[in-house]
Design an enzyme around this catalytic site. Structure first.
Site, short mmCIF file in Angstrom:
data_model
loop_
_atom_site.label_atom_id
_atom_site.label_comp_id
_atom_site.label_asym_id
_atom_site.label_seq_id
_atom_site.Cartn_x
_atom_site.Cartn_y
_atom_site.Cartn_z
N CYS A 1 0.84 -1.21 0.00
CA CYS A 1 0.00 0.00 0.00
C CYS A 1 0.87 1.26 0.00
O CYS A 1 1.44 1.59 -1.03
CB CYS A 1 -0.98 -0.05 1.16
SG CYS A 1 -2.46 0.92 0.84
N HIS B 1 -3.47 -5.07 0.49
CA HIS B 1 -2.89 -5.62 1.72
C HIS B 1 -2.91 -7.15 1.70
O HIS B 1 -3.84 -7.76 2.23
CB HIS B 1 -3.67 -5.12 2.93
CG HIS B 1 -3.48 -3.66 3.19
ND1 HIS B 1 -2.48 -3.18 3.99
CD2 HIS B 1 -4.14 -2.58 2.71
CE1 HIS B 1 -2.54 -1.86 4.02
NE2 HIS B 1 -3.54 -1.47 3.24
N GLU C 1 -1.32 -9.12 3.44
CA GLU C 1 -1.18 -9.71 4.78
C GLU C 1 -2.52 -10.13 5.38
O GLU C 1 -2.57 -11.02 6.22
CB GLU C 1 -0.46 -8.73 5.72
CG GLU C 1 -1.23 -7.48 6.15
CD GLU C 1 -1.12 -6.30 5.18
OE1 GLU C 1 -0.87 -6.53 3.99
OE2 GLU C 1 -1.31 -5.15 5.63
N1 GLN Z 1 -2.02 6.83 2.76
C1 GLN Z 1 -2.12 6.05 1.57
C2 GLN Z 1 -3.48 6.18 0.92
O1 GLN Z 1 -4.42 6.59 1.53
C3 GLN Z 1 -1.80 4.59 1.84
C4 GLN Z 1 -2.76 3.90 2.72
C5 GLN Z 1 -2.25 2.59 3.26
O2 GLN Z 1 -1.06 2.32 3.24
N2 GLN Z 1 -3.12 1.77 3.80
O3 GLN Z 1 -3.64 5.86 -0.23
#
Ligand code: GLN
Length: 533
Positions: free
Chosen positions: A382, A508, A510
């Site tokens: 992410c 994600h 994970e």
């Molecule tokens: N801050 C980033 C976004 O909003 C990444 C979010 C995250 O890593 N979950 O896109």
């Protein structure tokens, strides 16, 4: 008829109620029963999505896009089941619903009160789970500790529900602490007696006690707890500290916990099958053939639970490769201060997790540059993927000041920018791109090699996105776009040509890794790290 198990905790927090509930889930499932789990959280946030990881630890995202308590991660990992938004209920959610009904006029002139309106709402959130999928058993874990003011409406609702369900149709399993007092060289049962006493004041009598303890309970201690807490001696289960959390279900099963539950709830006894769990998870975790050291470069590293699912997924990647993964938590800001060599010189892999806000970004970029240039296996998640893109833009494409508009609204090179549907969003709670969507993997890439599948469903929690106007420029310099969300042509995975293993995803992974089914990207990442000396 669906039966219920209510798991409460006493004496102190952090006794591992989530792991205990998840373990009970696995034990019952391994007896052939259909189970589901639910977490009740007495705080007023509607969900933990708006809470800092410092307050709450990781926010776990379900397939259907709910931002939930990290215990749902334990439930999914231990049982292999898929949780949904209904599996986590907070006081905030309950009040929100009651107040919405009140404003609509649903209560027809009545005074709206904690009892019965809030308690009724809690009860219907619990019994709702029995209506979908008709499980044999619902395991309901109550957050917090008995005696907390805010937990009272939940315990009152459970008291009423137990009465309504009738004898033999529900259980209260209470998790408590039996501390060892060094000076007296004794295990002390008094805190447990008090905590059960507190429960009884509320009208709840536990049938089973899980006693967390550093030392085995003697027969005498067990008898004493049974007598004073009004439970059968065989229902006093000792929960000793274990070498590995995945041992907990085996420890409970050895003491006949599942048998006791089945007897008390009059459930069909089905033969227990924990062989896969024992051989593929516990044995492998306890006897790895090799060790690999991986750095997680983040900003919430002081807090044990901030990257819970990532820690677990790395362990699963280790299980798949017969290796123990040693996680080195590295503070991104420290990388900026000391330089990457000082922090990352001794690791075989670098992982950058998700995150929000500007702090620590520059350190993450330095860590990524180091992994890219030194050809250290890299996994970006992410925000970690967004940082990989920013680093590449600045240092390979030469786009000075390239950034995400999250961190620099006026950047000359907005390589990461806001999704169009996010541009009008004003509320922070529950408004990100959330939950699972299916993306397409490009054949011939590292990601495709890892999954061995043409497409995969992965869970998201973000607002910002790779800015497609830069795609060609990146491709020319060796960035490969190996995963695409076809509906909106969004970049899901990037990787680098000419690097042993540099893969980063906008989702994600994970959250979908299980000990019995390690996630392909974690499996591939750990494998690549093991190949590096
Ligand atoms: N801050 C980033 C976004 O909003 C990444 C979010 C995250 O890593 N979950 O896109």
């Amino acid at each position: 008829m669906t039966k219920y198990i209510f798991v409460t905790g006493g004496v102190v927090s952090s006794l591992g109620k989530g792991i205990a509930s998840a373990s009970i889930g696995l034990l019952l499932k391994s007896r052939g029963l259909k189970v589901t789990l639910q977490k009740l959280d007495p705080y007023m946030n509607v969900d933990p999505g708006t809470m800092s990881p410092y307050q709450h630890g990781e926010v776990y995202v379900t397939e259907d896009g709910a931002e939930t308590d990290l215990d749902l991660g334990h439930y999914e990992r231990f049982t292999g089941l898929t949780m949904s938004k209904d599996n986590n209920v907070t006081a905030g959610k309950i009040y929100y619903s009651v107040i919405t009904k009140e404003r609509r006029g649903d209560y027809l002139g009545k005074t709206v009160q904690v009892v019965p309106h809030i308690t009724d709402e809690i009860k219907s959130s619990i019994t709702k789970l029995a209506k979908t999928g008709s499980p044999d058993v619902v395991i309901v874990e109550v957050g917090g500790t008995v005696g907390d003011i805010e937990g009272l409406p939940f315990l009152e609702a459970i008291r009423q529900l137990r009465l309504e369900l009738g004898r033999g149709n529900s259980l209260n399993i209470h998790l408590t602490l039996v501390p060892y007092i060094k000076a007296a060289e004794e295990l002390k049962t008094k805190p447990t007696q008090h905590s059960v006493g507190k429960l009884r004041e509320i009208g709840l009598q536990p049938e089973i006690l899980l006693c967390r303890t550093e030392k085995p309970l003697s027969e005498q201690v067990r008898q004493k707890i049974a007598l004073f807490c009004n439970v059968e001696p065989e229902a006093v289960i000792q929960a000793l500290d274990v070498r590995d959390v995945y041992e907990v279900p085996l420890m409970f099963s050895q003491q006949g916990l599942d048998g006791t539950i089945i007897r008390l709830l009059d459930l069909p006894p089905g033969r227990e099958d924990l062989n896969g769990w024992r051989s593929q998870v516990v044995e492998r975790a306890l006897h790895p053939a090799k060790t690999v050291r991986i750095a997680v470069v983040g900003k919430y590293i002081q807090l044990q639970d901030a990257y819970k699912s990532i820690d677990e997924a790395l362990r699963h990647g280790g299980l798949a490769n017969n290796a123990k993964v040693e996680v080195k938590k590295v503070d991104a800001e420290q990388v900026s201060k000391d330089g990457p060599e000082a922090q990352l010189g001794d690791v075989q892999g670098v992982l950058i997790p998700g995150g929000f806000g500007h702090r620590g970004i520059e350190g993450k970029l330095e860590a990524i540059r180091y992994a890219r240039e030194k050809k250290i296996p890299f996994l970006g998640i992410c925000l970690g993927m967004q940082c990989a893109v920013i680093e590449f833009a600045r240092n390979v494409l030469g786009l000075a000041g390239a950034n995400s508009t999250e961190f620099d609204a006026k950047t000359p090179a907005p390589v990461i920018s806001l999704l169009e549907e996010q541009q009008r969003v004003t509320h922070l709670g529950g408004t990100m791109r959330l939950g699972a969507s299916v993306y397409r993997l490009v054949p011939g890439t590292k990601a495709h090699e890892a999954y061995q599948l043409p497409e995969a469903a992965e869970r998201h929690r973000h607002r910002y996105e790779f800015n497609n106007t830069y795609r060609e420029a990146f491709e020319k310099k060796g960035m490969v776009f190996s995963g695409i969300y076809p509906q909106d042509d969004l970049v899901e995975v990037v990787e680098l040509a000419g690097h042993p293993w540099f893969v980063a995803g906008q989702f994600h992974p994970e959250f979908k890794s299980r000990p019995l089914e390690p996630h392909p990207l974690f499996r591939g990442f750990v494998k690549a790290a093991l190949q590096r000396e």
